[in-house]
Write an enzyme that holds these catalytic residues in place. Structure first.
Site, PDB file in Angstrom:
ATOM      1  N   GLU A  25       0.836  -1.211   0.000  1.00 18.90           N
ATOM      2  CA  GLU A  25       0.000   0.000   0.000  1.00 18.90           C
ATOM      3  C   GLU A  25       0.871   1.261   0.000  1.00 18.90           C
ATOM      4  O   GLU A  25       2.073   1.204   0.280  1.00 18.90           O
ATOM      5  CB  GLU A  25      -0.929   0.008   1.216  1.00 18.90           C
ATOM      6  N   VAL A 106      -5.486   0.154   2.753  1.00 19.55           N
ATOM      7  CA  VAL A 106      -5.646  -1.296   2.605  1.00 19.55           C
ATOM      8  C   VAL A 106      -6.797  -1.591   1.645  1.00 19.55           C
ATOM      9  O   VAL A 106      -6.648  -2.369   0.690  1.00 19.55           O
ATOM     10  CB  VAL A 106      -5.872  -1.965   3.987  1.00 19.55           C
ATOM     11  N   ASP A 136     -17.794   4.671  12.973  1.00 16.05           N
ATOM     12  CA  ASP A 136     -16.585   4.918  12.195  1.00 16.05           C
ATOM     13  C   ASP A 136     -15.880   3.590  12.033  1.00 16.05           C
ATOM     14  O   ASP A 136     -15.061   3.182  12.854  1.00 16.05           O
ATOM     15  CB  ASP A 136     -15.673   5.950  12.870  1.00 16.05           C
ATOM     16  N   LYS A 157      -4.228  -1.853  15.354  1.00 10.95           N
ATOM     17  CA  LYS A 157      -3.731  -1.071  16.493  1.00 10.95           C
ATOM     18  C   LYS A 157      -4.751  -0.971  17.609  1.00 10.95           C
ATOM     19  O   LYS A 157      -5.947  -0.938  17.360  1.00 10.95           O
ATOM     20  CB  LYS A 157      -3.449   0.352  16.035  1.00 10.95           C
TER      21      LYS A 157
HETATM   22  N1  PSU Z   1      -3.103   1.329  10.479  1.00  9.47           N
HETATM   23  C1  PSU Z   1      -1.786   1.469  10.708  1.00  9.47           C
HETATM   24  N2  PSU Z   1      -1.015   2.170   9.828  1.00  9.47           N
HETATM   25  C2  PSU Z   1      -1.546   2.727   8.705  1.00  9.47           C
HETATM   26  C3  PSU Z   1      -2.953   2.551   8.470  1.00  9.47           C
HETATM   27  C4  PSU Z   1      -3.678   1.850   9.377  1.00  9.47           C
HETATM   28  O1  PSU Z   1      -1.314   0.961  11.713  1.00  9.47           O
HETATM   29  O2  PSU Z   1      -0.806   3.366   7.928  1.00  9.47           O
HETATM   30  C5  PSU Z   1      -3.563   3.109   7.216  1.00  9.47           C
HETATM   31  C6  PSU Z   1      -3.825   1.963   6.220  1.00  9.47           C
HETATM   32  O3  PSU Z   1      -3.617   2.448   4.906  1.00  9.47           O
HETATM   33  C7  PSU Z   1      -5.290   1.656   6.454  1.00  9.47           C
HETATM   34  C8  PSU Z   1      -5.835   3.036   6.728  1.00  9.47           C
HETATM   35  O4  PSU Z   1      -5.928   1.034   5.363  1.00  9.47           O
HETATM   36  O5  PSU Z   1      -4.850   3.656   7.525  1.00  9.47           O
HETATM   37  C9  PSU Z   1      -7.173   2.984   7.429  1.00  9.47           C
HETATM   38  O6  PSU Z   1      -7.747   4.262   7.453  1.00  9.47           O
HETATM   39  P1  PSU Z   1      -9.279   4.436   7.884  1.00  9.47           P
HETATM   40  O7  PSU Z   1      -9.320   4.138   9.343  1.00  9.47           O
HETATM   41  O8  PSU Z   1      -9.601   5.894   7.571  1.00  9.47           O
HETATM   42  O9  PSU Z   1     -10.062   3.483   7.057  1.00  9.47           O
HETATM   43 MN    MN Z   2     -12.561   5.799   9.543  1.00  9.22          MN
END
Ligand code: PSU
Ligand code: MN
Length: 300
Positions: A25, A106, A136, A157
């Protein structure tokens, strides 16, 4: 009319010859690490994939062009660019139509990798259900339900609600494998106290599950979760205080939507004094190596 992708020649050749390719990614480059660490780490991940016997294909949108496998110059430009759209599934058409630079999450990476014919994808952590904000929910979870890619990650995380994240993955039909662990890893930490669906101890076992999924005609991805190497772990007890502070600051500042995850990542890096970076880098390289081995076994 379907949109054509630009392939790095090495990736195109490997796909044609059925040699192993691992998708990577780009959001972690643009929104996960600050410069100049982001470029260093992106290069290291690609090198780890190569050393383990596969071709890396970092995926991004460059001036509206969906690009599968970046040249060194493209990787450098992306890592240095201050203005890149974070692209989950819903953002892909926006970045393409407006000729923007976009970094794929992802979910965004899975969409493109699948259409490109890549079957294995390595990342750090997937998105999930946010704590105290159950609506969310990262589009990563929905994508895993509909795109049959194998995603190698270190779990999710502890900034997220991990029990709710597991519930959504179950509803979405996504099998969760623990690689040499019975417990879901929690990114910086090897432990979450939550079970995986099945423990696997070898690449061959992972491949059997992928083949069974295919044989059943199921469309969900397979999530392979791998604990951070023990020497680089940032134990939960130590990380928790930093994570709680980051969450409180996000709440106070009213951060919402797609800005939440990048905000928390940056805050944690800032507050942990390098501790989070060590764990993050280590797990990324570890995941890249395992993904390469899985990709190899799938092609043999
Ligand atoms: N979690 C991590 N590092 C990251 C991300 C998530 O520990 O860099 C990034 C990944 O690209 C993941 C995105 O797909 O954040 C998720 O964002 P959202 O919660 O807005 O879907
Ligand atoms: Mn989100």
């Amino acid at each position: 009319m379907s949109l054509s992708f630009v392939f790095h020649p090495e990736v195109e050749e490997a796909l044609r010859a059925h040699r192993p390719v691992v998708a990577l990614e780009s959001t972690l480059i643009t929104h996960g690490f600050p410069a100049p660490d982001n470029l260093t780490i992106a290069r290291e991940i690609e090198a780890a994939v190569r050393q383990a016997g596969a071709v890396p294909a970092t995926i991004a949108i460059l001036e509206g062009q969906i690009t599968v496998g970046l040249t060194e110059a493209q990787l450098e430009a992306l890592a240095a660019s201050p203005d890149v759209r974070k692209c989950s599934r819903r953002d892909l058409p926006l970045a393409v139509a407006r000729r923007e630079n976009g970094a794929t999450t992802v979910a965004g990476t899975m969409v493109i990798a699948h259409r490109a014919g890549i079957r294995v994808f390595a990342t750090g952590g997937i998105g999930g259900v946010h704590r105290n904000h159950p609506f969310d929910e990262s589009a990563d979870l929905m994508e895993l339900s509909q795109t049959p890619i194998t995603v190698v990650c270190a779990g999710a995380k502890a900034i997220l609600d991990l029990p709710l994240t597991l519930e959504v993955l179950e509803t979405n039909g996504v099998p969760i494998l623990g690689y040499q662990t019975d417990e879901l890893p929690a990114f910086y930490s090897r432990h979450s106290g939550l079970p995986v669906d099945v423990r696997v101890d070898s690449v061959a076992e992972v491949v059997e599950i992928i083949r069974a999924r295919d044989g059943l005609g199921l469309s969900a991805g397979v999530l392979v979760t791998v604990p951070v190497p023990a020497d680089d772990e940032w134990p939960a007890a130590q990380a928790q205080q930093v994570i709680d502070q980051a969450l409180t600051e996000a709440e106070q500042l009213g951060i919402t939507g797609k800005a939440v995850t990048p905000f928390l990542l940056q805050k944690i890096a800032e507050l942990s004094g390098g501790r989070s970076k060590q764990a993050n880098r280590s797990l990324l390289l570890n995941n890249a190596r395992l993904a390469a081995r899985i990709a190899q076994a799938l092609e043999s």
